[in-house]
Scaffold this active site. Structure first.
Site, PDB file in Angstrom:
ATOM      1  N   MET A   1       0.843  -1.199   0.000  1.00 25.01           N
ATOM      2  CA  MET A   1       0.000   0.000   0.000  1.00 25.01           C
ATOM      3  C   MET A   1       0.883   1.256   0.000  1.00 25.01           C
ATOM      4  O   MET A   1       0.393   2.359   0.251  1.00 25.01           O
ATOM      5  CB  MET A   1      -0.942  -0.013   1.197  1.00 25.01           C
ATOM      6  CG  MET A   1      -1.920  -1.189   1.126  1.00 25.01           C
ATOM      7  SD  MET A   1      -3.419  -0.939   2.051  1.00 25.01           S
ATOM      8  CE  MET A   1      -2.780  -0.873   3.717  1.00 25.01           C
ATOM      9  N   GLY A   2       2.176   1.065  -0.282  1.00 28.06           N
ATOM     10  CA  GLY A   2       3.066   2.218  -0.419  1.00 28.06           C
ATOM     11  C   GLY A   2       3.559   2.770   0.907  1.00 28.06           C
ATOM     12  O   GLY A   2       3.425   2.147   1.951  1.00 28.06           O
TER      13      GLY A   2
ATOM     14  N   GLY B   1      10.947  -2.856   5.658  1.00 27.59           N
ATOM     15  CA  GLY B   1      10.187  -4.108   5.707  1.00 27.59           C
ATOM     16  C   GLY B   1       9.733  -4.478   4.291  1.00 27.59           C
ATOM     17  O   GLY B   1       9.920  -5.606   3.829  1.00 27.59           O
ATOM     18  N   HIS B   2       9.160  -3.484   3.576  1.00 31.38           N
ATOM     19  CA  HIS B   2       8.794  -3.713   2.172  1.00 31.38           C
ATOM     20  C   HIS B   2      10.053  -3.983   1.359  1.00 31.38           C
ATOM     21  O   HIS B   2      10.084  -4.862   0.498  1.00 31.38           O
ATOM     22  CB  HIS B   2       8.115  -2.476   1.567  1.00 31.38           C
ATOM     23  CG  HIS B   2       6.857  -2.038   2.257  1.00 31.38           C
ATOM     24  ND1 HIS B   2       6.782  -0.898   3.026  1.00 31.38           N
ATOM     25  CD2 HIS B   2       5.624  -2.580   2.274  1.00 31.38           C
ATOM     26  CE1 HIS B   2       5.548  -0.742   3.471  1.00 31.38           C
ATOM     27  NE2 HIS B   2       4.823  -1.754   3.037  1.00 31.38           N
TER      28      HIS B   2
ATOM     29  N   GLN C   1     -10.316  -2.814   2.334  1.00 29.57           N
ATOM     30  CA  GLN C   1      -9.806  -3.505   3.518  1.00 29.57           C
ATOM     31  C   GLN C   1      -9.736  -2.619   4.761  1.00 29.57           C
ATOM     32  O   GLN C   1      -9.298  -3.050   5.820  1.00 29.57           O
ATOM     33  CB  GLN C   1      -8.444  -4.131   3.237  1.00 29.57           C
ATOM     34  CG  GLN C   1      -7.294  -3.149   3.117  1.00 29.57           C
ATOM     35  CD  GLN C   1      -6.038  -3.845   2.649  1.00 29.57           C
ATOM     36  OE1 GLN C   1      -5.943  -4.263   1.514  1.00 29.57           O
ATOM     37  NE2 GLN C   1      -5.056  -3.973   3.540  1.00 29.57           N
TER      38      GLN C   1
ATOM     39  N   LYS D   1       4.961 -10.025   9.490  1.00 33.70           N
ATOM     40  CA  LYS D   1       4.424  -8.964  10.358  1.00 33.70           C
ATOM     41  C   LYS D   1       2.892  -9.048  10.360  1.00 33.70           C
ATOM     42  O   LYS D   1       2.246  -8.821  11.367  1.00 33.70           O
ATOM     43  CB  LYS D   1       4.922  -7.622   9.823  1.00 33.70           C
ATOM     44  CG  LYS D   1       4.045  -6.436  10.057  1.00 33.70           C
ATOM     45  CD  LYS D   1       4.397  -5.763  11.326  1.00 33.70           C
ATOM     46  CE  LYS D   1       3.726  -4.450  11.592  1.00 33.70           C
ATOM     47  NZ  LYS D   1       2.432  -4.210  11.036  1.00 33.70           N
TER      48      LYS D   1
ATOM     49  N   GLN E   1      -2.837 -12.339   7.871  1.00 38.44           N
ATOM     50  CA  GLN E   1      -3.053 -12.036   6.444  1.00 38.44           C
ATOM     51  C   GLN E   1      -2.331 -13.073   5.569  1.00 38.44           C
ATOM     52  O   GLN E   1      -2.880 -13.561   4.578  1.00 38.44           O
ATOM     53  CB  GLN E   1      -2.522 -10.631   6.152  1.00 38.44           C
ATOM     54  CG  GLN E   1      -2.399 -10.291   4.698  1.00 38.44           C
ATOM     55  CD  GLN E   1      -2.014  -8.842   4.483  1.00 38.44           C
ATOM     56  OE1 GLN E   1      -2.834  -7.952   4.650  1.00 38.44           O
ATOM     57  NE2 GLN E   1      -0.767  -8.589   4.125  1.00 38.44           N
TER      58      GLN E   1
ATOM     59  N   SER F   1       6.351  -0.210  10.119  1.00 37.26           N
ATOM     60  CA  SER F   1       5.000  -0.097   9.583  1.00 37.26           C
ATOM     61  C   SER F   1       4.844   1.292   8.987  1.00 37.26           C
ATOM     62  O   SER F   1       5.387   2.272   9.530  1.00 37.26           O
ATOM     63  CB  SER F   1       3.982  -0.288  10.713  1.00 37.26           C
ATOM     64  OG  SER F   1       2.720   0.181  10.299  1.00 37.26           O
TER      65      SER F   1
HETATM   66  P1  AMP Z   1       1.417  -2.993   3.448  1.00 37.24           P
HETATM   67  O1  AMP Z   1       2.004  -1.945   2.560  1.00 37.24           O
HETATM   68  O2  AMP Z   1       1.358  -2.603   4.882  1.00 37.24           O
HETATM   69  O3  AMP Z   1       0.115  -3.537   2.913  1.00 37.24           O
HETATM   70  O4  AMP Z   1       2.434  -4.216   3.407  1.00 37.24           O
HETATM   71  C1  AMP Z   1       2.828  -4.811   2.198  1.00 37.24           C
HETATM   72  C2  AMP Z   1       3.597  -6.073   2.519  1.00 37.24           C
HETATM   73  O5  AMP Z   1       4.744  -5.741   3.293  1.00 37.24           O
HETATM   74  C3  AMP Z   1       2.795  -7.088   3.342  1.00 37.24           C
HETATM   75  O6  AMP Z   1       3.100  -8.398   2.888  1.00 37.24           O
HETATM   76  C4  AMP Z   1       3.310  -6.856   4.740  1.00 37.24           C
HETATM   77  O7  AMP Z   1       3.190  -7.982   5.575  1.00 37.24           O
HETATM   78  C5  AMP Z   1       4.766  -6.530   4.455  1.00 37.24           C
HETATM   79  N1  AMP Z   1       5.365  -5.796   5.580  1.00 37.24           N
HETATM   80  C6  AMP Z   1       4.930  -4.640   6.116  1.00 37.24           C
HETATM   81  N2  AMP Z   1       5.705  -4.296   7.171  1.00 37.24           N
HETATM   82  C7  AMP Z   1       6.630  -5.273   7.304  1.00 37.24           C
HETATM   83  C8  AMP Z   1       7.710  -5.509   8.214  1.00 37.24           C
HETATM   84  N3  AMP Z   1       7.988  -4.680   9.216  1.00 37.24           N
HETATM   85  N4  AMP Z   1       8.449  -6.624   8.056  1.00 37.24           N
HETATM   86  C9  AMP Z   1       8.166  -7.493   7.046  1.00 37.24           C
HETATM   87  N5  AMP Z   1       7.177  -7.327   6.159  1.00 37.24           N
HETATM   88  C10 AMP Z   1       6.416  -6.237   6.281  1.00 37.24           C
END
Ligand code: AMP
Length: 287
Positions: free
Chosen positions: A31-32, A37-38, A62, A151, A155, A187
């Site tokens: 989601m950018g 982490g991304h 969501q 994380k 999901q 996050s």
């Molecule tokens: P999001 O942008 O929050 O929807 O996350 C996109 C992807 O990045 C999802 O698969 C998340 O689980 C992963 N993600 C987000 N934060 C982390 C993190 N701290 N460590 C590992 N993966 C992450």
């Protein structure tokens, strides 16, 4: 790196790659407002595939909380510079209509227990929205491998189930949680914490660690009471849930010896920001 905003253009790029290569395509949906982490997911995909596609789409379906959706942070220019530095090949930033064309009907998913506990219980409709967008994005990209972070462990389990239920031909690859130096799980929402809140936030990780260090001394209820008390002493936090659950099927664990692989899962509000985290506790308690 190519940036595309519609699936027609995306298909042209992917089809021309497929015509010339047998090598795999990796996909990282996001989601950018990207962080390391991304970045870790993207790096793993770049290492394991000949072509990596990252999507950036803030999926309204969501969000069970409108304010959270409106306040979700965005910085496309920064994201694109970051993805380019990681050697990503294609960034798909679709408009709403490209994902959900007019008249689009959301499928009716059923994930049983997986969606009834923890995030599913506290965020009504959240996982249906996740499943819908992920199945559409997988259909649009048709990757061989798709990368998801632990994380968001619940999901990840839902997506594994989705792929199984709908026979989607993709391998789901889980990737470890990436943390800040003080333990806070990275996050996109962390940026919404005030300076003071950000200083307090590692308490979440500390409590998960405390559970990991103490599960031999207490049954789940004992650990829960301890953590609940700690958060009661810190009025900036509101603990939504702390659960112990099977890492295999997310059954709630009330007695360690009943389960083999167990993790601890937490959701808290820190001020107005809702944060989740989890930690692996053990495999096979008896051993
Ligand atoms: P999001 O942008 O929050 O929807 O996350 C996109 C992807 O990045 C999802 O698969 C998340 O689980 C992963 N993600 C987000 N934060 C982390 C993190 N701290 N460590 C590992 N993966 C992450």
């Amino acid at each position: 790196m190519k940036v595309v905003s519609n699936k027609k253009h995306l298909h042209e790029l992917i089809n021309s790659f497929r015509d010339k290569n047998k090598a795999p395509i990796g996909f990282v949906p996001t989601m950018g407002y990207l962080h390391s982490g991304h970045g870790n997911l993207v790096q793993i995909s770049v290492e394991e595939n000949a072509l990596t596609v990252v999507s950036i789409f803030i999926n309204p379906l969501q969000f069970n909380n409108k304010e959270d959706y409106i306040n979700y942070p965005k910085d496309f220019d920064k994201d694109l510079a970051y993805l380019s530095s990681l050697n990503c090949d294609i960034v798909y930033i679709p408009d709403y209509d490209d994902v959900y064309p007019e008249g689009h009907i959301v499928k009716d998913y059923n994930f049983d227990r997986l969606e009834l506990v923890m995030e599913g219980k506290y965020r009504a409709g959240h996982f249906k929205g996740v499943a819908e967008v992920v199945s559409i994005l997988l259909e649009n990209v048709k990757p061989d491998n798709a990368y998801f972070g632990e994380k968001d462990y619940q999901q990840l389990k839902i997506i594994e189930k989705l792929v199984e239920q709908y026979n989607i031909p993709v391998k789901i690859i889980p990737c470890k949680t990436v943390r800040e130096a003080d333990g806070l799980a990275m996050s996109s929402r962390n940026v919404r914490l005030s300076y003071e809140e950000r200083k307090l936030a590692p308490l979440i990780y500390e409590q998960l660690l405390w559970c990991k260090e103490n599960y031999h001394n207490f049954e789940p209820q004992g650990l829960k009471l301890h953590v609940q008390n700690i958060f009661k002493q810190h009025s900036e936090f509101e603990l939504e849930y702390l659960e112990f659950a099977s890492l295999d099927d997310l059954s709630i664990v009330n007695k360690w010896s009943d389960f083999e692989n167990v993790g601890v899962f937490i959701a808290v509000y820190l001020g107005k920001v809702r944060l989740i985290d989890n930690m692996f506790l053990f495999s096979n308690f008896a051993k």
